[in-house]
Design a protein around this motif. Structure first.
Motif, PDB file in Angstrom:
ATOM      1  N   ARG A  86     -54.958 -68.707  49.512  1.00  0.00           N
ATOM      2  CA  ARG A  86     -56.117 -68.958  49.257  1.00  0.00           C
ATOM      3  C   ARG A  86     -57.147 -66.867  49.261  1.00  0.00           C
ATOM      4  N   LEU A  87     -56.545 -66.756  50.515  1.00  0.00           N
ATOM      5  CA  LEU A  87     -57.473 -64.932  50.272  1.00  0.00           C
ATOM      6  C   LEU A  87     -56.884 -64.975  49.249  1.00  0.00           C
ATOM      7  N   HIS A  88     -55.199 -64.115  48.700  1.00  0.00           N
ATOM      8  CA  HIS A  88     -55.190 -63.541  48.473  1.00  0.00           C
ATOM      9  C   HIS A  88     -55.838 -63.951  46.511  1.00  0.00           C
ATOM     10  N   LEU A  89     -55.793 -65.146  46.411  1.00  0.00           N
ATOM     11  CA  LEU A  89     -55.989 -65.419  45.346  1.00  0.00           C
ATOM     12  C   LEU A  89     -57.360 -65.238  45.301  1.00  0.00           C
ATOM     13  N   ALA A  90     -58.373 -65.369  46.209  1.00  0.00           N
ATOM     14  CA  ALA A  90     -59.706 -64.868  46.075  1.00  0.00           C
ATOM     15  C   ALA A  90     -60.209 -63.664  45.872  1.00  0.00           C
ATOM     16  N   SER A  91     -59.194 -62.589  46.107  1.00  0.00           N
ATOM     17  CA  SER A  91     -59.225 -61.403  46.452  1.00  0.00           C
ATOM     18  C   SER A  91     -59.130 -60.975  45.159  1.00  0.00           C
ATOM     19  N   VAL A  92     -57.778 -61.562  43.856  1.00  0.00           N
ATOM     20  CA  VAL A  92     -57.184 -61.663  43.090  1.00  0.00           C
ATOM     21  C   VAL A  92     -58.860 -61.608  41.886  1.00  0.00           C
ATOM     22  N   GLY A  93     -59.417 -62.894  42.678  1.00  0.00           N
ATOM     23  CA  GLY A  93     -60.427 -63.125  41.396  1.00  0.00           C
ATOM     24  C   GLY A  93     -61.749 -62.127  40.968  1.00  0.00           C
ATOM     25  N   LEU A  94     -62.336 -61.257  42.477  1.00  0.00           N
ATOM     26  CA  LEU A  94     -63.078 -60.619  43.179  1.00  0.00           C
ATOM     27  C   LEU A  94     -62.394 -59.316  42.446  1.00  0.00           C
ATOM     28  N   LEU A  95     -61.548 -59.137  42.499  1.00  0.00           N
ATOM     29  CA  LEU A  95     -61.136 -57.127  41.512  1.00  0.00           C
ATOM     30  C   LEU A  95     -61.252 -57.612  40.170  1.00  0.00           C
ATOM     31  N   ILE A  96     -61.031 -58.956  39.867  1.00  0.00           N
ATOM     32  CA  ILE A  96     -61.287 -59.074  38.309  1.00  0.00           C
ATOM     33  C   ILE A  96     -62.405 -58.658  37.957  1.00  0.00           C
ATOM     34  N   ALA A  97     -63.948 -59.620  39.068  1.00  0.00           N
ATOM     35  CA  ALA A  97     -64.920 -59.170  38.646  1.00  0.00           C
ATOM     36  C   ALA A  97     -65.355 -57.581  38.936  1.00  0.00           C
ATOM     37  N   ALA A  98     -64.987 -57.090  39.864  1.00  0.00           N
ATOM     38  CA  ALA A  98     -65.061 -55.930  39.797  1.00  0.00           C
ATOM     39  C   ALA A  98     -64.798 -54.897  39.022  1.00  0.00           C
ATOM     40  N   ALA A  99     -63.774 -54.717  37.812  1.00  0.00           N
ATOM     41  CA  ALA A  99     -63.100 -54.306  36.902  1.00  0.00           C
ATOM     42  C   ALA A  99     -64.011 -54.259  36.105  1.00  0.00           C
ATOM     43  N   LEU A 100     -64.701 -55.630  35.773  1.00  0.00           N
ATOM     44  CA  LEU A 100     -65.745 -55.752  35.001  1.00  0.00           C
ATOM     45  C   LEU A 100     -67.088 -55.073  35.502  1.00  0.00           C
ATOM     46  N   TRP A 101     -67.516 -55.116  36.626  1.00  0.00           N
ATOM     47  CA  TRP A 101     -68.582 -55.084  37.102  1.00  0.00           C
ATOM     48  C   TRP A 101     -68.990 -54.996  38.042  1.00  0.00           C
ATOM     49  N   PRO A 102     -68.385 -53.299  37.907  1.00  0.00           N
ATOM     50  CA  PRO A 102     -68.087 -52.521  39.640  1.00  0.00           C
ATOM     51  C   PRO A 102     -69.088 -52.599  40.504  1.00  0.00           C
ATOM     52  N   THR A 103     -70.183 -52.619  39.761  1.00  0.00           N
ATOM     53  CA  THR A 103     -71.523 -51.536  41.508  1.00  0.00           C
ATOM     54  C   THR A 103     -71.712 -53.257  41.864  1.00  0.00           C
ATOM     55  N   LEU A 104     -71.551 -55.010  41.442  1.00  0.00           N
ATOM     56  CA  LEU A 104     -71.785 -56.615  42.213  1.00  0.00           C
ATOM     57  C   LEU A 104     -70.955 -56.183  43.022  1.00  0.00           C
ATOM     58  N   PHE A 105     -69.254 -56.372  42.642  1.00  0.00           N
ATOM     59  CA  PHE A 105     -68.303 -56.474  43.009  1.00  0.00           C
ATOM     60  C   PHE A 105     -67.091 -56.176  44.257  1.00  0.00           C
ATOM     61  N   ALA A 106     -67.620 -54.036  43.841  1.00  0.00           N
ATOM     62  CA  ALA A 106     -66.230 -53.854  44.162  1.00  0.00           C
ATOM     63  C   ALA A 106     -66.291 -53.645  46.116  1.00  0.00           C
ATOM     64  N   TYR A 107     -67.103 -54.456  46.583  1.00  0.00           N
ATOM     65  CA  TYR A 107     -67.389 -53.650  48.263  1.00  0.00           C
ATOM     66  C   TYR A 107     -66.238 -55.441  48.809  1.00  0.00           C
ATOM     67  N   PRO A 108     -67.391 -56.433  47.890  1.00  0.00           N
ATOM     68  CA  PRO A 108     -66.356 -57.676  48.063  1.00  0.00           C
ATOM     69  C   PRO A 108     -64.876 -57.734  47.928  1.00  0.00           C
TER      70      PRO A 108
END
Length: 445
Positions: free
Chosen positions: A375-397
């Motif tokens: 679950r942690l891994h899938l959440a991290s991949v989802g957040l990494l995808i979001a960070a690739a698209l919106w770095p300012t919002l999702f880079a740190y999470p």
């Protein structure tokens, strides 16, 4: 679990693969630290120093670390050919890979050419030794299976990746010009599409039916996939190297066919998993299924990049996230959760009775712990995808969640090693007591 076609007596000492496996999550944690340190800047371009550092911490420190350990373990078992002097190979490859990866990441982050020079020497030496041991072991196989043929091609792709990486490292470390700027694309392509992709496919031919209780892969796929993908990657590389407009058709055609080949592999794997004989929940199957989904998404994105109107600024970073964190880390995590408990269980079977029953694979690493990390891994991949698209919002999470997933993975792998160590100690103590009792009985007689 099916064990047909395995030569388990050829397996090296358990510490040989465990040394690599237990080191890998530490580099994932370091990559997460770099993400948190650099923040949004890391996700803005694939060419930034922080992006190169984090990428190589994962691709070398995590992915190559695990794949090297897996090859040291699996080649003797799958092929029946022992790795030449495995203890010496491990004593050279492991420390040089660890130190070289750390120096490479440090050189990128600190813009220090001396560190990059040391990294090139250490990584070049260690990975060349591993490459040589790999080829020598494969050359001893008399009747290669589809898995071995795929590993052969993956190994050649690894050699090409290594040469291209050393050229790029020399350029960075010694400020030397590159013979062609296309090397910046060829190096990751041969590393991810060639070495990683072909190795995952070849290992899947054996691992998926054996551990996930699925039907075997169809012969037409195992016969044709690896060779076709290797040739197509070579044609794409030729077109990239030429760079001229008249080679555009070959580049686009090669990408389309490569996407079709790997998409077909992913679709067939998912189909086989849906028809497995045992319907009990299996976390490792879910890791692999997630990896196949991310592989399909990456293939579609790579295909869309061939159409000028569909390309966008962050597609490079997003493609890297899908292939590396999404597909590769998922496959490798699922493989670790099967191979490490299996190796611990298998080696424990050779011990004499210790007075207590030996644990089975589920007791060595409970499924609940694996599922929490999934679950942690899938959440991290989802957040990494979001960070690739919106770095300012999702880079740190994204960095925080990726670090948490790697921390839980490390904890689970350490648990396996501890269970094995504790059982081994009990067996040694029991054998010692038993031996003393037999000696006293003999003396009394």
């Amino acid at each position: 679990m099916q064990q047909s076609g395995l030569n388990l007596q050829q397996a090296p000492p358990i510490w040989v693969p465990f040394r690599f496996f237990l080191s890998a999550p530490l580099f994932g944690l370091l990559a997460a630290v770099v993400m948190l340190w650099q923040g949004p800047d890391l996700f803005t371009s694939r060419w930034s120093a922080s992006t190169l550092a984090a990428t190589h911490l994962i691709t070398l420190g995590f992915m190559t670390m695990v794949m090297a350990g897996a090859m040291m373990q699996m080649l003797p078992v799958l092929a029946g050919a022992s790795v030449p002097r495995p203890k010496l190979v491990v004593a050279i490859v492991h420390p040089l890979l660890v130190l070289g990866t750390l120096l490479l990441a440090g050189g990128f982050l600190l813009a220090e050419s001396r560190l990059l020079q040391y990294a090139v020497v250490l990584l070049g030496t260690g990975l060349t030794v591993f490459f040589g041991a790999l080829l020598l072991t494969l050359s001893r196989v008399r009747n290669p299976t589809a898995t071995i043929r795929a590993i052969w091609l993956a190994s050649i792709a690894f050699g090409i990746t290594l040469v291209l990486g050393l050229i790029l490292g020399y350029s960075h470390g010694w400020d030397a010009p590159l013979p062609s700027q296309s090397l910046r694309d060829l190096h990751p392509a041969w590393g991810l599409v060639g070495w990683t992709g072909l190795l995952v496919a070849g290992v899947a031919y054996q691992i998926v039916p054996m551990f996930q209780m699925t039907p075997n892969y169809p012969h037409w796929l195992t016969r044709g996939l690896a060779g076709s993908a290797f040739i197509l990657l070579g044609l794409w590389s030729l077109a990239q190297w030429q760079g001229a407009a008249e080679w555009m058709w070959l580049r686009v055609a090669s990408v389309c066919l490569l996407v079709a080949a790997y998409s077909l592999f992913a679709a067939v794997t998912i189909h086989l998993q849906r028809h497995r004989r045992r319907r009990l929940p299996d976390v490792t199957l879910e890791f692999w299924r997630a990896g196949m989904v991310f592989l399909l998404l990456a293939a579609l994105l790579w295909l869309s990049r061939q159409v000028p109107g569909l390309a966008f600024a962050q597609s490079d970073v997003l493609l890297g996230v899908l292939v590396i964190a999404g597909a590769a880390v998922s496959f490798i995590s699922g493989m670790l959760y099967k191979i490490m408990p299996f190796l611990a269980w298998f080696h424990l079977q050779t011990l004499s009775a210790s007075g207590k029953p030996l644990p089975n694979m589920k007791a060595i690493l409970p499924e609940k712990a694996q599922r929490r990390q999934l679950r942690l891994h899938l959440a991290s991949v989802g957040l990494l995808i979001a960070a690739a698209l919106w770095p300012t919002l999702f880079a740190y999470p994204a960095g925080l969640s990726f670090g948490a997933a790697m921390l839980f993975l490390m904890r689970n792998l350490i648990r396996v090693a501890r269970v094995y160590r504790d059982c081994l100690q009990r067996a040694v103590q029991a054998n010692l007591v038993s031996g003393m009792a037999e000696k006293l009985t003999h003396e009394q007689k």
